[in-house]
Structures are given as C-alpha cells and as structure tokens.
Design a protein around this motif. Structure first.
Motif, PDB file in Angstrom:
ATOM      1  N   ARG A  85       0.867  -1.170   0.000  1.00 23.45           N
ATOM      2  CA  ARG A  85       0.000   0.000   0.000  1.00 23.45           C
ATOM      3  C   ARG A  85       0.906   1.222   0.000  1.00 23.45           C
ATOM      4  N   ILE A 117      -2.910   3.812  -3.100  1.00 25.33           N
ATOM      5  CA  ILE A 117      -2.983   2.739  -4.087  1.00 25.33           C
ATOM      6  C   ILE A 117      -2.468   1.437  -3.475  1.00 25.33           C
ATOM      7  N   TYR A 169      -2.472   8.390  -7.295  1.00 30.46           N
ATOM      8  CA  TYR A 169      -3.536   7.550  -7.850  1.00 30.46           C
ATOM      9  C   TYR A 169      -3.452   7.482  -9.378  1.00 30.46           C
ATOM     10  N   ASN A 170      -2.985   8.554 -10.011  1.00 29.19           N
ATOM     11  CA  ASN A 170      -2.894   8.595 -11.473  1.00 29.19           C
ATOM     12  C   ASN A 170      -1.481   8.353 -11.999  1.00 29.19           C
ATOM     13  N   LYS A 203      -1.551  -5.356 -13.712  1.00 30.72           N
ATOM     14  CA  LYS A 203      -2.493  -4.578 -14.513  1.00 30.72           C
ATOM     15  C   LYS A 203      -3.145  -5.446 -15.588  1.00 30.72           C
ATOM     16  N   GLU A 239      -5.780  -7.414 -13.829  1.00 30.79           N
ATOM     17  CA  GLU A 239      -6.960  -6.590 -13.541  1.00 30.79           C
ATOM     18  C   GLU A 239      -7.766  -6.320 -14.812  1.00 30.79           C
ATOM     19  N   PRO A 286     -11.336  -4.320 -11.888  1.00 26.92           N
ATOM     20  CA  PRO A 286     -10.571  -3.591 -10.878  1.00 26.92           C
ATOM     21  C   PRO A 286     -10.703  -4.205  -9.494  1.00 26.92           C
ATOM     22  N   THR A 287      -9.750  -3.890  -8.630  1.00 25.79           N
ATOM     23  CA  THR A 287      -9.784  -4.398  -7.267  1.00 25.79           C
ATOM     24  C   THR A 287     -10.989  -3.842  -6.516  1.00 25.79           C
ATOM     25  N   THR A 338     -10.437  -0.290  -5.579  1.00 28.87           N
ATOM     26  CA  THR A 338     -10.665   0.644  -6.684  1.00 28.87           C
ATOM     27  C   THR A 338     -12.153   0.866  -6.917  1.00 28.87           C
ATOM     28  N   HIS A 371     -13.378   3.098  -4.231  1.00 31.09           N
ATOM     29  CA  HIS A 371     -12.866   4.448  -4.454  1.00 31.09           C
ATOM     30  C   HIS A 371     -13.703   5.148  -5.520  1.00 31.09           C
ATOM     31  N   ASN A 372     -13.965   4.464  -6.618  1.00 33.63           N
ATOM     32  CA  ASN A 372     -14.756   5.055  -7.692  1.00 33.63           C
ATOM     33  C   ASN A 372     -16.185   5.361  -7.248  1.00 33.63           C
TER      34      ASN A 372
END
Length: 380
Positions: free
Chosen positions: A73, A96, A114-115, A128, A131, A136-137, A140, A143-144
């Motif tokens: 993390r 992240i 994050y980006n 990736k 995923e 996504p996890t 994620t 978060h979204n």
C-alpha cells in the motif's frame, strides 16, 4: 585467531550482499515539497516493511529487500499525515494497492499518486494485465463509488434509492470479478495472481473449500509451497475446523496491559471474534458500526473480542484509542504470523466469527448490515 579471521572474511561478502537492497521505487509527483510525504507498507513471503519519505520538488525514493512478489500500500499525504489520508477522507485519499518485485521501478505523475504511471516493473505490468481480465480491485471499485458520491447533488446524497442503485452496481462489479477470478485461477496455474485470486475468493467472497481446493491442488508446486500457498492451504482446511456448528478453537493472547485473555473466558455470552489491524483501512471503516452494535447489545449478553494482527504495539494501542474501541483487545504482536489467525485460517482482515454462549461457531465474515441483522435476530 587466524582461522576465525579467515572465516569472518569469507562470510563478510555474504553479509554485505544480504543487506544490499534488491528493489528501489523512485518517483516524482508534481512539484510537491514539505510537509508532503509518501508512505510505503509492504509484505513479501510473510515478512514486511514500512517506510516514509518527504517529497522534495515532488521526488522520493524507497529501497529494501523482498523475496518474490510483494503486496503493498502506497499513500501520498500532502499534509504529511498518513492516517488522515487513509481513514479521514471518506475513501477519497491518494492511496494505491499494488504488487511489485525485486526491481528498479519508476513512478511519475503530474498531480497524484492515484494517477501515476509505473515503468520498470514486470510484476506491476502483470498485475495490470490481470486486472484487465478480471476487473478492478475491490478498493478501486469502492474508491470510484466514493468519487461518484462526492460528485452527487445534495438531493442525490439524501436519496436512499440513489445509494441503493449505486450499491447494486458495486455488488455487480464484485460478482463479476469473483467469477472471472475463479476462471483465471483455473486456467493460469503458474501465475502468482491465480494464487492471489483464490486467496481473495476464499477470504473476501466466502468461496467454499470444495470449490477452491481442487483448483489450488492444480496450481504449480512453487505456488503451493510458497508462504502464501501454505497459508491458503491452511485456510482451505481450516474451514472444516471453523465450520458452522463446530466448537470454536480456544486461544490465549495478551491484552494491551499484558494480561492473558482467553476466548473461553467469555463462555456463556455471544462473542464476535474480530480480526483486524491498525493498518487495515476496511477494518477501521467497520469500527463505527461495531461501536453501535456493542452499545446496543453489550447488556444483553454480547461481547466483542478484538484480535489484532499488528506487530507494533504503539500503533495498535493508538488505533484503539483513536477509534474509541471499548471492548477487549488482544494480540501476540507477531504481525501476520499471529497464532490465532493461523488457527482460524484467516487470509485477510477484516474477518470475524460469531460464537454462541455454548462456544459453537454460528456465523463468520459478518460485516455491516449482515452483522446487524444477525445480532438483531439473536438478541432482540
């Protein structure tokens, strides 16, 4: 004396080699300066590390030693307060969760962690790609969802139907991810992420052992014999030990004052064994709900026994104080090697088991409203 000196001289290169870092993470996030800090927490083959670094014109660097793949993390706090970024931003913190290996990695971003774009990490690229196949996890997805809530109008934020619709979307994502992870584990027996998939399915999706065990047995020997593989094997077999109706295995660990406390001390009451850690954001997010349930039922024969998988007593005690947890807390302070965790086959936190007054297991992995309904059925 000469022989001893020669032996020491022969060992010296080995000692130096063991201390040489085998991974570096170098990055630049905009042009941030003090008090901005970046934090790294990671585990690899049962061993972990934690580090922090002040940003100088956006630049930072971490290094260390790992065996195989690491789960990590990484947190960026512009105020230099990690806990606030993780727990105090309603799921919108710059945090992240990524995998990496013994590699020289570069992170770059104009504005946020994050980006950020990663280069130099084969393991990150594998993650990736994984995923992309399964979705996504969970972190994620949540978060979204929180981003969507934050952008909602005041009317939407007070509309229960709006939140139900959003929750329905989140659950659909989770279901889809679960199905795709199971298929990935079946068809990619040599992939580290097949093992990760099974661990997540058994831990977070309550996938039963009779489904997961044959897939696990088909994984490569290297994966099965790894630290994570051995832990998952124990978990898959622990399901028979901790099955509903089974007698809850007893264990004893010390409370924050060093006093031994046993599960058997609570016989005659309903007990929720809550496995958690100070560094676990989903665990801390569940604390307000547990506080409400404890206040409602503690006088009706209900107790909570918190079992921390922390290794740092100061952080453990500080988290108890910050979250206002008033029930009994114990730990052997062995981190992820916590003996109670092994007995109960826990592969991830938060996790819990509900024990009857007779000492039988009557529920497991009860979170949020699911826990609330179960307690209401038993104690109202």
């Amino acid at each position: 004396m000469k022989i001893k000196l020669l032996i020491f001289a022969a060992l010296a290169p080995v000692i130096v080699a063991a201390q040489t870092p085998n991974f570096t993470i170098t990055g630049k996030i905009g042009n941030l300066n003090k008090p901005a800090k970046i934090y790294l927490d990671y585990t690899s083959e049962g061993k972990g590390g934690s580090d922090s670094c002040e940003l100088v014109n956006g630049a930072f660097k971490f290094s260390g030693n790992i065996t195989g793949y690491a789960s990590s993390r990484i947190t960026l706090s512009r105020e230099g307060i990690r806990d606030k970024e993780i727990y105090g931003t309603k799921g919108l913190g710059d945090v992240i969760y990524v995998n990496f290996g013994p590699e020289n990695i570069r992170i770059n971003s104009a504005d946020s962690l994050y980006n950020a774009k990663w280069t130099g990490s084969k393991v990150y690229n594998e993650m990736k790609a994984f995923e992309k196949l399964v979705g996504p996890t969970v972190m994620t997805v949540h978060h979204n969802a929180n981003v969507t809530i934050n952008r909602a109008t005041p009317e939407q934020q007070n509309d229960t139907l709006y939140f139900k619709a959003l929750d329905k979307q989140v659950q659909a994502f989770r279901k889809s991810r679960g199905e795709k992870m199971l298929e990935f584990a079946k068809t990619n027996p040599n992939s580290y992420f097949a093992l990760q998939s099974l661990s997540e399915l058994v831990s977070g999706y309550s996938t039963k052992s009779d489904i997961a065990l044959p897939i696990f047995n088909n994984l490569s020997e290297k994966l099965r014999l790894s630290y994570g593989g051995q832990g998952l094997y124990k978990l898959l077999n622990a399901h028979t030990v901790t099955a509903l109706g089974a007698a809850a295995p007893n264990f004893t660990q010390n409370d924050v004052n060093g006093k031994p406390v046993s599960l058997s001390d609570f016989k005659g009451k309903y007990v929720l064994i809550e496995f958690w850690a100070s560094w676990c954001s989903p665990c801390r997010a569940e604390s307000p709900n547990l506080l409400k349930q404890y206040a409602a039922y503690k006088d009706k024969g209900f107790e909570i026994l918190g079992v921390s998988v922390d290794g740092d007593k100061a952080k453990w005690v500080d988290a108890i104080k910050k979250d206002g947890l008033t029930w009994t807390q114990i730990s052997d302070l062995k981190g992820w090697d916590n003996e109670a965790r092994k007995v109960y086959g826990i592969s991830g936190v938060p996790a819990n088991f509900l024990i009857s007054p007779e000492g039988k297991i009557i529920g497991s992995h009860l979170m949020g409203e699911v826990l609330n309904k179960k307690l209401a059925e038993l104690l109202n």
